[in-house]
Design a protein around this motif. Structure first.
Motif, PDB file in Angstrom:
ATOM      1  N   ASP A  15       0.944  -1.218   0.085  1.00  0.00           N
ATOM      2  CA  ASP A  15       0.047  -0.046   0.112  1.00  0.00           C
ATOM      3  C   ASP A  15       0.844   1.336  -0.192  1.00  0.00           C
ATOM      4  O   ASP A  15       0.487   2.278   0.683  1.00  0.00           O
ATOM      5  N   ARG A  16       1.862   1.182  -0.646  1.00  0.00           N
ATOM      6  CA  ARG A  16       2.847   2.398  -0.657  1.00  0.00           C
ATOM      7  C   ARG A  16       2.559   3.033  -2.013  1.00  0.00           C
ATOM      8  O   ARG A  16       2.374   2.359  -3.412  1.00  0.00           O
ATOM      9  N   ILE A  17       2.268   4.164  -2.181  1.00  0.00           N
ATOM     10  CA  ILE A  17       2.095   5.242  -3.354  1.00  0.00           C
ATOM     11  C   ILE A  17       3.643   5.072  -4.001  1.00  0.00           C
ATOM     12  O   ILE A  17       4.393   5.843  -3.226  1.00  0.00           O
ATOM     13  N   LEU A  18       3.869   4.872  -5.100  1.00  0.00           N
ATOM     14  CA  LEU A  18       5.130   4.841  -5.960  1.00  0.00           C
ATOM     15  C   LEU A  18       5.195   6.022  -6.878  1.00  0.00           C
ATOM     16  O   LEU A  18       6.020   6.768  -6.647  1.00  0.00           O
ATOM     17  N   GLU A  19       4.508   5.933  -7.727  1.00  0.00           N
ATOM     18  CA  GLU A  19       4.663   6.835  -8.829  1.00  0.00           C
ATOM     19  C   GLU A  19       3.477   6.804  -9.892  1.00  0.00           C
ATOM     20  O   GLU A  19       2.587   5.842  -9.717  1.00  0.00           O
TER      21      GLU A  19
END
Length: 123
Positions: A15-19
């Protein structure tokens, strides 16, 4: 289902926003600029925006950006060579700030425009 979207965001299994698919993502919480630091392409425009923020003494953090933090964002934008700084006022029905381009984003847009205007000119 109609989606008025200009870009997608990659969110990993943690659930990490990357790009985005062709862009880098930035958020602003309490006047602090935040962007992911790992598992992203570095991006020329991303690098310039980071340098502009540091030079302008805008607090800046490179760290994991969690999807659940979206509700905390006051502002957001994406960067890309073809887009420059592109403000985002809503993601998945979550409005940032008052739904208009925020002060930090506006300031960085002005600094970036000045940078690109002066790029390659002698000092």
């Amino acid at each position: 289902l109609r989606q008025d979207a200009c870009e997608i965001l990659y969110v990993d299994r943690y659930d990490r926003i990357l790009e985005g698919s062709t862009s880098n993502f930035f958020g602003v919480i309490d006047d602090t600029l935040i962007t992911a630091g790992s598992h992203v392409l570095s991006g020329i425009t991303r690098h310039v925006v980071a340098e502009l923020a540091i030079d302008a003494e805008i607090p800046f953090e490179v760290r994991d950006v969690r999807k659940e933090e979206l509700r905390l964002f006051d502002e957001a934008f994406i960067t890309a060579s073809t887009k420059g700084i592109f403000p985002i006022v809503n993601i998945d029905g979550i409005n940032f700030g008052d739904g208009r381009v925020g002060a930090v984003t506006q300031r960085l847009m002005r600094l970036f425009a000045e940078y690109t205007r002066n790029y390659g000119q002698e000092d």
